[in-house]
Design an enzyme around this catalytic site. Structure first.
Site, mmCIF file in Angstrom:
data_model
loop_
_atom_site.group_PDB
_atom_site.id
_atom_site.type_symbol
_atom_site.label_atom_id
_atom_site.label_comp_id
_atom_site.label_asym_id
_atom_site.label_seq_id
_atom_site.Cartn_x
_atom_site.Cartn_y
_atom_site.Cartn_z
ATOM 1 N N GLY A 16 0.829 -1.204 0.000
ATOM 2 C CA GLY A 16 0.000 0.000 0.000
ATOM 3 C C GLY A 16 0.859 1.247 0.000
ATOM 4 O O GLY A 16 1.774 1.393 -0.800
ATOM 5 N N ILE A 17 0.585 2.166 0.942
ATOM 6 C CA ILE A 17 1.342 3.419 1.029
ATOM 7 C C ILE A 17 2.405 3.346 2.125
ATOM 8 O O ILE A 17 2.800 4.347 2.702
ATOM 9 C CB ILE A 17 0.413 4.631 1.242
ATOM 10 C CG1 ILE A 17 -0.418 4.470 2.536
ATOM 11 C CG2 ILE A 17 -0.484 4.828 0.036
ATOM 12 C CD1 ILE A 17 -1.213 5.711 2.901
ATOM 13 N N GLU A 38 4.335 -3.773 -4.184
ATOM 14 C CA GLU A 38 3.077 -3.065 -4.433
ATOM 15 C C GLU A 38 2.947 -2.852 -5.937
ATOM 16 O O GLU A 38 3.944 -2.677 -6.637
ATOM 17 C CB GLU A 38 3.062 -1.719 -3.688
ATOM 18 C CG GLU A 38 1.811 -0.888 -3.885
ATOM 19 C CD GLU A 38 0.543 -1.637 -3.537
ATOM 20 O OE1 GLU A 38 -0.347 -1.743 -4.413
ATOM 21 O OE2 GLU A 38 0.432 -2.135 -2.399
ATOM 22 N N CYS A 81 -8.187 -9.454 0.837
ATOM 23 C CA CYS A 81 -9.256 -10.186 1.530
ATOM 24 C C CYS A 81 -10.499 -10.388 0.667
ATOM 25 O O CYS A 81 -11.471 -10.985 1.121
ATOM 26 C CB CYS A 81 -9.648 -9.446 2.814
ATOM 27 S SG CYS A 81 -10.429 -7.836 2.508
#
Length: 199
Positions: A16-17, A38, A81
């Site tokens: 992610g970030i 990522e 998920c």
């Protein structure tokens, strides 16, 4: 987590970030090399702005983990998920194209043999998937609701070998305290929409 005051090398899958880097900083851990897997270009841009020394590895499916064996102290990740979530009909679990990326985390753990690891995922996953992840990682998951330390009610499962105090005290962060404008009577929220208003 004891690192004997040395810099730690971190590999973060599904990065992610790079909130993992931020978490290490806030925990007082000095990061040496931070490897990020990522594929979202906007997430990568934010990471490189905030942590320009981040080493981008690209798609987790294309990483040769053997190249980094013996050089990683901490492996972290929040594998997708979508195929495990109750929100998806006909969910395929760990056989799905997205949630099946858990197996890449498992491969990384087996190959890298880091001192510590942490995996996060959806608490509402099928029982069979939870048992499979537990058996593969060799530790029981811990259920933590982010409402204890944020304005979001978000129950998640954490598999880790990092010793920590499971008696997490409520920080009493309410939704109003994080809003930049507007008012709400809600104490917590599951989602916060930006632009169109509403929580």
């Amino acid at each position: 987590m004891s690192t004997k005051n040395k810099k730690i090398n971190v590999m973060s899958l599904f990065d992610g970030i790079s909130c993992g880097h931020l978490a290490c900083d806030r925990a007082g851990l000095e990061v040496g090399s931070y490897y990020s897997s990522e594929i979202d270009k906007y997430a990568i841009q934010i990471t490189q702005k905030n942590f320009p020394d981040t080493i981008q590895l690209g798609d987790v499916r294309n990483i040769d983990f053997k190249k980094y064996a013996g050089n990683i102290d901490l492996l972290i990740g929040g594998s997708p998920c979508q195929d495990l979530s109750k929100a998806k009909t006909n969910r395929q679990g760990l056989n799905g194209s997205r949630s099946g990326l858990f197996w890449n985390f498992a491969e990384a753990l087996k190959t890298l043999k880091p001192k510590y690891f942490l995996l996060e995922n959806n608490h509402g996953m099928p029982k069979e998937a939870k048992e499979t992840i537990t058996n593969v990682l060799g530790v029981e998951p811990v259920l933590i609701n982010s409402a204890l330390f944020s304005a979001q009610s978000r129950k998640r499962l954490y598999w880790t070998n990092i010793p920590f105090n499971k008696d997490i005290q409520d920080k009493n962060v309410d939704l109003q305290s994080i809003l930049e404008f507007g008012n709400t009577e809600r104490k917590k929220s599951k989602t916060v929409r930006v632009g169109g208003g509403g929580v």
